[in-house]
Design an enzyme around this catalytic site. Structure first.
Site, PDB file in Angstrom:
ATOM      1  CB  CYS A  77      72.457 -30.344 109.886  1.00 18.62           C
ATOM      2  SG  CYS A  77      72.279 -29.073 111.103  1.00 18.62           S
ATOM      3  CB  ILE A 113      69.502 -21.885 119.986  1.00 16.14           C
ATOM      4  CG1 ILE A 113      69.833 -20.883 121.080  1.00 16.14           C
ATOM      5  CG2 ILE A 113      69.825 -21.351 118.591  1.00 16.14           C
ATOM      6  CD1 ILE A 113      69.195 -19.541 120.947  1.00 16.14           C
ATOM      7  NE  ARG A 129      72.126 -22.282 108.698  1.00 16.85           N
ATOM      8  CZ  ARG A 129      70.904 -21.791 108.564  1.00 16.85           C
ATOM      9  NH1 ARG A 129      70.008 -22.459 107.902  1.00 16.85           N
ATOM     10  NH2 ARG A 129      70.570 -20.659 109.111  1.00 16.85           N
ATOM     11  CE  LYS A 186      82.539 -24.157 113.053  1.00 17.32           C
ATOM     12  NZ  LYS A 186      81.218 -23.915 112.443  1.00 17.32           N
ATOM     13  CG  ASN A 187      80.837 -20.483 113.997  1.00 22.35           C
ATOM     14  OD1 ASN A 187      81.157 -21.260 113.081  1.00 22.35           O
ATOM     15  ND2 ASN A 187      80.130 -20.863 115.025  1.00 22.35           N
ATOM     16  NE  ARG A 228      81.206 -29.361 109.509  1.00 23.39           N
ATOM     17  CZ  ARG A 228      80.005 -29.034 110.029  1.00 23.39           C
ATOM     18  NH1 ARG A 228      79.268 -29.935 110.637  1.00 23.39           N
ATOM     19  NH2 ARG A 228      79.548 -27.804 109.933  1.00 23.39           N
ATOM     20  NE  ARG A 264      71.229 -24.698 111.559  1.00 21.05           N
ATOM     21  CZ  ARG A 264      72.546 -24.812 111.626  1.00 21.05           C
ATOM     22  NH1 ARG A 264      73.095 -25.996 111.531  1.00 21.05           N
ATOM     23  NH2 ARG A 264      73.312 -23.758 111.755  1.00 21.05           N
ATOM     24  N   PRO A 265      66.140 -23.399 108.824  1.00 23.97           N
ATOM     25  CG  PRO A 265      64.448 -22.299 109.984  1.00 23.97           C
ATOM     26  CD  PRO A 265      65.446 -23.414 110.113  1.00 23.97           C
ATOM     27  CG  ASP A 319      77.633 -23.206 118.579  1.00 30.13           C
ATOM     28  OD1 ASP A 319      78.131 -22.332 117.863  1.00 30.13           O
ATOM     29  OD2 ASP A 319      76.569 -23.793 118.293  1.00 30.13           O
ATOM     30  CG  ASP A 378      62.119 -18.185 108.144  1.00 26.61           C
ATOM     31  OD1 ASP A 378      63.089 -18.846 108.563  1.00 26.61           O
ATOM     32  OD2 ASP A 378      61.329 -17.611 108.924  1.00 26.61           O
ATOM     33  CG  LEU A 379      64.208 -15.207 110.392  1.00 28.19           C
ATOM     34  CD1 LEU A 379      64.913 -15.358 111.732  1.00 28.19           C
ATOM     35  CD2 LEU A 379      62.958 -14.331 110.533  1.00 28.19           C
TER      36      LEU A 379
END
Ligand code: EPZ
Length: 428
Positions: free
Chosen positions: A115, A328, A91, A22-23, A398, A120-121, A306, A123-124
């Protein structure tokens, strides 16, 4: 909404085939926005997150065809703006920003929501785009990025919580069409980043160092369509390894890449399980004496966040005191309350769960809250006395392709109950 009924304590045995990642699929599907050419992606898993990404790409004007595990996409004439809350709902769709900037010079997407696993920023991501010459404005909950002329730059992408997987993907996808050289220091080293880079290289991109902490990209004028097969899903594989450890009598997972799971197999060995590894298969036997262990999640190649929830389910019935710290996502412990409802003895202090193993778990009605927490509840149900009812199983769908059918093929007894209420909502 649907629910699952898991009849516990059925011994599991046999072989299971792992689906495509998925990822890896999500950013690779987004990367098809970078070319007018036809892209063909194989081994794309049948998941609601994937369907959602394909809907986003269609909304942007892509031609999308799907035939079982193969997706064909052509992004000939595309828009740069998505409907407001489309990114907020999932996201991972933030990774359309980079390709839209690279291809169109502009992009408007909604700010992703937080979530249940934590804030879940991005900014990076935004700092990386600005380093490439983009101007970023946040207006009415939308991110408006403008970059008529992306210019290569040296970017450090590490944040206070370490590396960013989708951030690395996003900057790489913007940089492949920028002028000049881009260096990403502090890049994420996950196998899914390397898989994306391999697809981009097939499209004509010039990338070196993907899969390491330093990626060097030389921008090109345009990219062509390409064909690619997605790597196996290492988190699905890890989840089945834990199922094998919990109640297996010799389970082999096939069509996987053991080198992507070294931290997980090492943890299972330390916990007392026998692990046999070949080029594309891993077999787990739970015939040894189980031992409590200490785990700290880290960016790849460390132990994956995960897999944290799934290990909590295993350690809940491992005699002794185990500890698992999520460095994390320190708040990623929604599964603990549900495991305690089943009799687990777990104390949470900050980002560390202290788990005192109990002899067995008892079935109970439990609530799925996010993708990996739901998998942990399935694993707990497999070992519990009685029938465990898991509500809101859309969270599981999902990220796991037919997990109930795959587990039933190993000897589990899981029923999926359809209910007439509202259609399933998408995950975060
Ligand atoms: C990816 O999410 C995965 N999702 C997640 O898997 C996974 O948990 C995560 O990487 C970590 O491995 C996909 O690949 C689709 P990050 P991503 O940016 O990229 C902080 C699953 O279950 N951070 O690597 O969004 C962030 O808060 C999902 O399949 C910033 O501070 O995660 C976190 O603490 C869940 N600023 C850490 O970095 C930023 O701009 C790692 O996040 C970005 C991230």
């Amino acid at each position: 909404m649907e629910k699952m009924l898991i009849h516990g304590r059925k011994p599991l045995q046999g072989t299971v085939k792992i689906s495509g990642s998925k990822n890896s699929s999500l950013p690779i599907l987004a990367a098809t926005l970078l070319t007018r050419g036809m892209c063909t992606i194989h081994r794309v898993p049948d998941l609601s997150d994937i369907h959602y990404m394909l809907t986003i790409l269609s909304t942007l004007g892509c031609e999308v065809e799907r035939a079982s595990g193969t997706v064909r996409i052509r992004a000939e004439n595309i828009r740069s703006e998505t409907p407001y809350d489309i990114v907020r709902k999932m996201r991972a769709s933030v990774c359309i920003l980079g390709p839209l900037l690279g291809r169109q010079g502009e992009a408007t997407v909604s700010l992703p929501g937080g979530c249940v696993i934590g804030d879940r920023p991005i900014d990076l991501h935004l700092r990386g785009f600005e380093a490439l010459g983009a101007t970023i404005r946040v207006q009415e909950g939308n991110i408006k990025a403008l970059a008529p002329h992306l210019k290569g730059s040296t970017i450090c992408l590490r944040g206070k919580q370490g590396t960013t997987v989708l951030g690395t993907d996003n900057i790489m996808m913007a940089a492949v069409l920028a002028d000049g050289i881009t260096v990403i220091d502090g890049a994420a080293e996950e196998p899914e980043v390397l898989d994306l880079a391999n697809f981009l290289i097939k499209m004509g991109a010039r990338i070196e160092g993907a899969g390491t902490a330093r990626i060097v990209i030389e921008g090109v004028k345009e990219l062509q369509g390409a064909e690619h097969e997605v790597i196996p899903d290492r988190i699905e594989a890890g989840t089945f390894l834990v199922a094998a450890a919990i109640f297996g009598q010799g389970i082999t997972i096939r069509q996987t890449l053991p080198e992507h799971l070294q931290s997980v197999t090492a943890a299972l060995k330390e916990a007392g399980f026998r692990i046999d590894i070949t080029a594309d298969a891993i077999t787990v036997n739970n015939n040894g004496r189980r031992r409590p262990i200490m785990i700290h999640t880290q960016p790849h190649p460390g132990f994956p966040t995960d897999m944290q929830a799934q290990m909590c389910a295993l350690l809940s019935t491992t005699e002794g005191l185990s500890k698992i710290t999520d460095n994390i996502f320190p708040q990623r412990f929604m599964h603990l309350a549900e495991l305690k409802r089943m009799g687990a003895d777990i104390e949470l202090e900050g980002a560390t769960a202290s788990i005192r193993g109990v002899s067995s778990l008892g079935a109970a009605p439990v609530m799925a809250s996010d993708l990996r927490a739901s998998a942990a509840l399935v694993l707990a149900g497999l070992q519990a006395d009685g029938i465990t009812e898991i509500n809101r199983v859309y969270h599981i769908d999902r990220g796991y392709e037919s997990i109930d059918e795959k587990l039933n093929s190993l000897g589990a007894h899981i029923e999926r109950i359809k209910s007439s209420s509202a259609k399933n909502r998408l995950g975060s």
